[in-house]
Design an enzyme around this catalytic site. Structure first.
Site, PDB file in Angstrom:
ATOM      1  N   LYS A  53      13.186 -25.247  29.910  1.00  0.00           N
ATOM      2  CA  LYS A  53      12.285 -26.403  29.840  1.00  0.00           C
ATOM      3  C   LYS A  53      10.897 -26.034  30.345  1.00  0.00           C
ATOM      4  CE  LYS A  53      16.122 -29.659  30.208  1.00  0.00           C
ATOM      5  NZ  LYS A  53      16.928 -30.626  30.967  1.00  0.00           N
ATOM      6  N   GLN A  97      17.246 -32.741  36.985  1.00  0.00           N
ATOM      7  CA  GLN A  97      18.323 -32.090  36.230  1.00  0.00           C
ATOM      8  C   GLN A  97      19.678 -32.578  36.746  1.00  0.00           C
ATOM      9  OE1 GLN A  97      17.860 -30.227  33.547  1.00  0.00           O
ATOM     10  NE2 GLN A  97      20.033 -29.819  33.240  1.00  0.00           N
ATOM     11  N   ASP A 120      13.436 -38.567  30.398  1.00  0.00           N
ATOM     12  CA  ASP A 120      14.827 -38.476  29.945  1.00  0.00           C
ATOM     13  C   ASP A 120      15.305 -39.810  29.364  1.00  0.00           C
ATOM     14  OD1 ASP A 120      16.164 -35.986  30.205  1.00  0.00           O
ATOM     15  OD2 ASP A 120      16.165 -36.163  32.392  1.00  0.00           O
TER      16      ASP A 120
END
Ligand code: GUN
Length: 284
Positions: A53, A97, A120
């Protein structure tokens, strides 16, 4: 039949070139897109995902920063970091994460991310907005799947879609997106009776369970589009999906490989969401 491969690497590369262009335009106006990633603990897979990422951000000309904490860090330390990132004007997207170590209340951590920076799309109010069909951020993996289907011209409206897996990250938002696109959607999970019978009805089959090669060719309708979200590591260290590629690709019309299918699209959609957030902030 030998299925057409849905090449996530190629599509992601093409999309990322466009993002780079838009990021340069923003940077010229002093508003370079910025992503902050928080990683807690030393899960090897999470470390790899986070590295991908951050590298993707650098290649697209985004600012990015990693905040890495040991597994036994106090939740208050992470929450304080999130508060600073929420207030930081150079940061347009924040990603924690998952999974977090067990002693964390993941819902409480996600709730501490500003909804305007929740790239997200995991915060309850962003989930609610998606459910109502007016999303602010679409969760990256299911969004990437929709882009793959669209790029290949796979028809969705009126078709039968079966999603195997009911996670908040993939299964549930995937089902919503397919439903909004006009599919008739079934969600299967660990308590489903006769999973093969459900799968065999699917014109579009999305596997997101995390079990190596559990979907085999005889569970697939001839001509289906098969999307494999799974990333499983085999004993020999190789990666494989939730779909048995060899048998499934004999029956399906379209199939995603693992690696090189959905994975690169997840990262491309993270960039897309961060960019969109930066563009919104620039006009605000
Ligand atoms: N862990 C596995 N997939 C994801 C994802 O899409 N976002 C975050 N934050 N964590 C994950």
């Amino acid at each position: 039949m030998s299925a057409r491969i849905l090449d996530g690497n190629a599509l992601a590369r093409e999309l990322r070139a466009g993002f780079k262009q838009r990021a340069e335009e923003l940077a010229a106006r002093g508003a370079r897109p910025g992503l902050a990633v928080i990683l807690v603990g030393d899960d090897p897979a999470s470390r790899i995902y986070v590295r991908h990422k951050v590298n993707a951000c650098a290649q697209a000309g985004f600012h990015s920063e990693q905040h890495v904490y040991p597994a036994d860090v106090d939740a208050s330390t992470v929450l304080a970091r999130l508060a600073r990132l929420n207030a930081a004007p150079e940061i347009h997207g924040i990603l924690v994460q998952l999974p977090l170590p067990r002693h964390f209340d993941a819902d409480a951590v996600l709730a501490a991310i500003s909804p305007e920076k929740d790239v997200d799309g995991f915060r309850a109010e962003n989930v609610g907005a998606l459910t109502q069909g007016r999303p602010r951020f679409i969760p990256c993996t299911p969004c990437g799947v929709m882009k793959l289907l669209a790029a290949a011209g796979v028809p969705i409206e009126g078709r039968e879609a079966v999603v195997v897996g009911r996670s908040n990250i993939v299964g549930k938002p995937m089902a919503l997106l397919l439903m909004h696109a006009g599919a008739t959607v079934t969600i299967c999970h660990s308590r489903t009776r006769d999973l093969p019978a459900h799968c065999r009805r699917a014109d579009i089959l999305v596997a997101a369970v995390g079990k190596a090669r559990m979907i085999t060719g005889e569970m697939i309708k001839p001509g289906a589009a098969v999307i494999d979200v799974g990333i499983n590591r085999l004993a020999d260290g190789k990666l494989c999906g939730d779909v048995d590629f060899a048998s499934a690709s004999e029956v399906a019309a379209y199939i995603t490989p693992v690696p090189g299918g959905v994975g690169p699209m997840t990262i491309a959609m993270l960039l897309a969401n961060t960019l969109a957030s930066a563009e919104r902030a620039a006009v605000a």
